[in-house]
Design a protein around this motif. Structure first.
Motif, PDB file in Angstrom:
ATOM      1  N   ASP A 190      49.676-115.259 -57.272  1.00 32.33           N
ATOM      2  CA  ASP A 190      49.021-114.897 -56.020  1.00 32.33           C
ATOM      3  C   ASP A 190      49.487-115.732 -54.832  1.00 32.33           C
ATOM      4  N   ALA A 194      49.594-113.946 -51.695  1.00 24.68           N
ATOM      5  CA  ALA A 194      48.888-114.453 -50.521  1.00 24.68           C
ATOM      6  C   ALA A 194      49.830-114.590 -49.340  1.00 24.68           C
ATOM      7  N   GLN A 195      51.067-115.027 -49.600  1.00 23.30           N
ATOM      8  CA  GLN A 195      52.040-115.121 -48.517  1.00 23.30           C
ATOM      9  C   GLN A 195      52.342-113.744 -47.942  1.00 23.30           C
ATOM     10  N   MET A 197      50.301-111.240 -47.884  1.00 21.32           N
ATOM     11  CA  MET A 197      49.121-110.819 -47.123  1.00 21.32           C
ATOM     12  C   MET A 197      49.054-111.545 -45.782  1.00 21.32           C
ATOM     13  N   VAL A 198      49.437-112.803 -45.757  1.00 23.41           N
ATOM     14  CA  VAL A 198      49.506-113.531 -44.486  1.00 23.41           C
ATOM     15  C   VAL A 198      50.522-112.874 -43.551  1.00 23.41           C
ATOM     16  N   THR A 211      37.359-113.135 -45.580  1.00 26.78           N
ATOM     17  CA  THR A 211      37.842-113.029 -46.955  1.00 26.78           C
ATOM     18  C   THR A 211      36.659-112.812 -47.888  1.00 26.78           C
ATOM     19  N   PHE A 226      45.420-117.948 -49.850  1.00 26.46           N
ATOM     20  CA  PHE A 226      45.553-117.250 -48.563  1.00 26.46           C
ATOM     21  C   PHE A 226      45.144-118.160 -47.407  1.00 26.46           C
ATOM     22  N   GLN A 227      44.037-118.865 -47.556  1.00 29.08           N
ATOM     23  CA  GLN A 227      43.578-119.743 -46.485  1.00 29.08           C
ATOM     24  C   GLN A 227      44.558-120.883 -46.245  1.00 29.08           C
ATOM     25  N   SER A 230      47.620-119.455 -44.519  1.00 27.52           N
ATOM     26  CA  SER A 230      47.321-119.052 -43.137  1.00 27.52           C
ATOM     27  C   SER A 230      47.218-120.272 -42.238  1.00 27.52           C
ATOM     28  N   VAL A 270      40.196-109.554 -46.117  1.00 25.25           N
ATOM     29  CA  VAL A 270      41.119-109.773 -47.228  1.00 25.25           C
ATOM     30  C   VAL A 270      40.301-109.821 -48.514  1.00 25.25           C
ATOM     31  N   SER A 299      44.207-106.954 -52.697  1.00 29.26           N
ATOM     32  CA  SER A 299      45.197-107.614 -53.535  1.00 29.26           C
ATOM     33  C   SER A 299      45.664-106.655 -54.625  1.00 29.26           C
TER      34      SER A 299
END
Length: 907
Positions: A190, A194-195, A197-198, A211, A226-227, A230, A270, A299
């Motif tokens: 992930d 996550a990258q 999604m960013v 989120t 993700f956080q 970001s 998210v 996701s």
């Protein structure tokens, strides 16, 4: 550490005792396939059960599809003569019921063969030792699906060094090779997801997102990744970070929607949640009548699945989902659609799937209670029911093949001369197999390479989908791009028919010419402040002041030059003084021409021709200066301004001062003696006037030497509050103080002349223009007294250039006009219209003039003492000052008046 290891072993042993007691209950809930080597399998065949029950409803896609994918892969490998020749792979497949604790308990089955049991004290009832069936040895495990389940199982499998390859677990935590050293996966972690999604959030221009995570490692670790990413990327703020508990209720989802609505501008959400939780969130948004408000970013647990959005299509429209890059495996479709109750008896859950898939009952004791239709057994998957290959099927197949290729390479190296499994391979530990797994490389079922990095992770390759619904097609997922370290996006659609990307920002973008003022603690939130005054927008967060000769452009993104202005000829401020000056010039030329033409007439000679021409020249220059003050400034114009600014007035008042001084000295001297004062001849008068004028010119030349003339552009004079009205004024480098200093000498002459005019106010009427000069000076003083407050009072005005220039020009025009009108217009009138008065009278000597003047003065003081008459004197205007004789004509008083003395004398 050792204590930790000991604790885990104790837990395992306790679980084994529990497993033995409950084996009869759970044994039917597993699949066993015989083979030379046994692979374990963990699949979420059923959903999480209600409290008190471990398992819930069957999961058709995530469970059965994935399980059958492993069966399909094993069939393909066992029928392949090149891969593991003479070796058959078997399987022991377990149901995790989507619960980590239940999966841990079931996974103890995989380690039974590795636990040595002491059976020396065990005896049968007849006294014979018991016969134990040795459990099969599991060389590796395929699974699990959920990250929380994989983490729980990985902790127990690593104790017994059993390699594990997951087909769906993506939690970043599993990349820790120190804790999960026997764990590998064919899906990217992930952290890559996550990258991606960013990058999606940044590409959409969203900087304020919320989120939601399902409780557990997958959801919580995914949101954490993700956080973290970001924050590192910058420009993205988390509005709210919410969590869905394991034992959730409908109220939990409704509360989440209410909390999300507290930050309405954070429309992007998210999701790192299970597909069940996705349905709960979409349902809650629909109940709250917020369909189309939220912009979901799902996701890979959402991916392109149908189950999360079934009958919730409107709430899912516009959702962007991510899924590891995959392809549909045609061979599996043919295999799975051909499965029936007859040919798939090895799958102990297939009958339950059959009932769920075709919505029918196989027997009266079936758990399927929402239908009364009986299953015929002749139904066909994909024909009598909807079928679409589940997204992780490819990865299940790749995971099985990865383990098979590792076993193949291991068998080739350890058993080069043996067909099948040799003793060395059978004794080799899990560490050896793990080494082969990590070094495996082959083309997977979708044609893409399958590899593992040092942490056991697959490379990040994702397909991006968006759930779209329009009038021309049925709702569904549309591939809108991909992410392979960099983002690629294609056409997208948004809820409610929006064509532009919806916003999800804490603060709307500032308009052009405004800067962002950040809100403390929230870098993505700001207030917009306009760049005011002479500032322009330097960057997104700051304004800068334009240079002194610039002003901001209309949108305040840069500076532009301030327009340059000067006093134009057509301006109303220039028209009036120019008109007055032209009239004055014409009148002056007319008077001068009249005097020249009648140069030898008595009136012209009595006026003092030499000084009259000097005075008229000064008056002419007073009018001329108007044109110099309005002309476009350059070095030549500025030079002439300096010269003529005070010269015209200086010449005029120097001549008048000389006249009044001469009259004063004549009458003052006459009171003392009959001797004529010195320097009263025309030549002397011109010399005195020239000296007075020379002082003015000397000051101007000194000014030239100290500060050479030049032009400047004054940006401060008309730098108004509103920069649109700002102007640079092109003018000569002459300050207000320098103008007053230049005129100061002339004003001094004017004041002095006025003083003499006051002193000579008592001379006989018409005597050498004393009284007209007096009236001229009084009026001139009034004009200049009005000029000074106007000139300095407008120094701060935006119209300073126009007001001061016009005031100065009009004041000089009025001064010249007063002198011209009072001193020369009456004479011109007599010369032109009454020539009979322009005749010479008898000449009298200077003594006669002085005596008469003295006598007149004394008589005038006593006039008031004569009630019946007055004394009157007249002095002839044409007295020759060099004459040695004078005559006094005394008129006898008339009967009605007191004795009056009339003296006529001529100067």
């Amino acid at each position: 550490t050792k204590p930790y290891f000991t604790w885990q072993v104790l837990c395992v042993m306790k679980a084994l005792f529990d497993l033995t007691a409950s084996q009869e209950i759970y044994a039917p809930h597993s699949i066993r396939m015989e083979g030379d080597l046994t692979l374990g399998g963990l699949f979420p065949v059923h959903a999480r059960g209600i409290p008190g029950e471990p398992c819930g409803d069957i999961k058709k896609e995530n469970g059965i599809h994935r399980l059958e994918a492993m069966m399909y892969a094993l069939d393909q490998i066992n029928s392949d003569d090149d891969l593991l020749p003479n070796v058959t792979l078997g399987a022991r497949v377990l149901d995790t019921c989507s619960r980590d604790t239940y999966a841990l308990e079931k996974s103890l089955t995989f380690v039974q063969a590795l636990i040595q049991k002491d059976t020396s004290d065990v005896r049968c009832t007849n006294g014979e030792p018991p016969v134990f069936v040795k459990p099969e040895k599991v060389v590796g495990v395929i699974g699990a699906s959920a990250s929380s389940v994989s983490i729980m199982v990985a902790n127990i499998l690593r104790l017994f060094q059993i390699p594990q390859i997951s087909y769906a677990s993506t939690a970043p935590e599993l990349s820790d090779d120190r804790r999960y050293d026997f764990f590998s996966r064919v899906v990217p972690p992930d952290s890559f997801q996550a990258q991606a999604m960013v990058d999606i959030v940044k590409a959409m221009g969203w900087n304020y997102v919320s989120t939601i995570a399902s409780e557990g490692s997958y959801g919580e670790k995914g949101v954490d990744a993700f956080q973290q990413l970001s924050r590192e990327a910058g420009g993205i703020c988390i509005a709210q970070s919410l969590k869905i508990p394991h034992n959730h209720k409908q109220e939990n989802f409704d509360k989440i929607i209410r909390l999300l609505l507290d930050t309405r501008y954070a429309r992007a959400v998210v999701l790192f949640t299970s597909d069940e939780d996705i349905r709960g969130i979409l349902n809650a948004s629909k109940r709250a009548d917020q369909v189309g408000h939220f912009l979901w970013i799902g996701s890979d647990s959402w991916g392109a699945k149908i189950s999360p959005v079934h009958q919730l299509e409107e709430a899912a429209v516009g959702a962007v989902t991510i899924l590891p890059k995959r392809a549909t495996i045609a061979g599996f479709d043919a295999y799975f659609t051909s499965r029936t109750l007859e040919n798939n008896r090895r799958n102990v859950w297939f009958a339950e799937y059959w009932e769920e898939n075709f919505n029918c009952k196989l027997m009266s004791s079936s758990k399927k209670e929402d239908t009364s239709r009986k299953c015929t057994g002749q139904e066909r998957i994909g024909i009598d029911s909807k079928y679409e290959q589940e997204g992780k099927v490819q990865f299940v197949i790749d995971a099985v093949y990865a383990l098979a290729h590792a076993l193949h390479n291991m068998q080739r190296d350890l058993c080069p001369d043996v067909s099948g499994i040799c003793e060395d391979m059978d004794l080799a530990g899990g560490k050896k197999l793990l080494k082969y797994i990590r070094s495996v490389t082959f083309n997977g079922s979708a044609g893409t390479s399958v590899t593992f990095n040092k942490n056991g992770d697959a490379p990040g390759r994702y397909d991006l989908f968006q759930y779209q619904m329009d009038n021309n097609s049925s709702p569904g997922y549309k591939n809108i791009g991909q992410w392979m370290e960099t983002l690629q996006l294609n056409d997208m659609q948004w809820p409610n028919g929006q064509t532009e990307i919806p916003s999800s920002v804490c603060s709307l973008p500032c308009r052009t010419g405004e800067r962002k003022k950040a809100v403390k603690g929230m870098p993505c939130c700001w207030h917009c402040e306009p760049c005011d005054g002479y500032q322009y927008q330097y960057d997104a967060t700051s304004c800068k002041l334009c240079s002194y000769n610039m002003r901001p452009n209309p949108n305040r993104t840069a500076c532009q030059p301030i327009p340059i202005v000067k006093l134009e000829w057509h301006s109303p401020w220039a028209v009036i003084p120019v008109f007055l000056a032209m009239l004055g010039i014409i009148a002056t030329i007319f008077v001068m021409a009249t005097f020249v033409r009648h140069n030898d007439t008595p009136i012209v000679r009595a006026s003092g021709r030499e000084l009259s021409y000097v005075l008229l020249t000064g008056i002419f220059l007073c009018y001329i200066i108007t044109f110099l003050m309005i002309a476009k400034p350059d070095v030549a114009v500025c030079s002439f301004r300096r010269i003529f600014l005070g010269l015209g007035m200086c010449i005029s008042y120097a001549a008048l001062l000389t006249k009044t001084n001469r009259i004063y000295r004549i009458f003052e001297e006459g009171k003392k003696s009959v001797t004529a004062p010195r320097l009263i001849s025309p030549t002397s008068q011109l010399a005195i006037t020239t000296c007075l004028i020379a002082i003015q010119l000397l000051g101007v030349f000194i000014w030239f030497g100290v500060d050479p003339p030049n032009t400047i552009i004054d940006y401060d004079e008309q730098k108004t509050v509103n920069p649109d009205q700002a102007r640079g004024v092109l003018k000569c480098d002459i300050t207000d103080l320098q103008i007053i200093c230049s005129l100061g000498y002339s004003i001094l002459l004017m004041v002095t002349c006025t003083v003499y005019a006051i002193k000579t106010r008592g001379v006989p009427e018409n005597f050498n223009e004393a009284k007209p000069i007096g009236f001229t000076m009084y009026t001139t003083c009034i004009v200049w007294l009005a000029f000074i407050p106007i000139f300095f009072g407008t120094a701060q005005s935006a119209e300073k250039l126009y007001i001061q220039t016009t005031t100065l020009c009009i004041s000089m025009n009025l001064s010249a006009s007063v002198a011209l009108g009072m001193l020369y217009i009456p004479k011109v009138y007599v010369i032109i219209f009454h020539p009979e008065l322009n005749v010479q009278k008898r000449k009298r000597s200077f003594k006669a003039v002085v005596t008469a003047a003295s006598l007149t003065t004394r008589l005038s003081h006593k006039t008031s003492d004569r009630p019946n008459g007055e004394a009157k004197t007249e002095l002839c205007e044409n007295v020759d000052p060099n004459s040695k004789f004078h005559h006094i004509r005394v008129h006898k008083p008339s009967p009605n008046y007191s004795t009056g003395l009339v003296l006529k004398n001529c100067l």
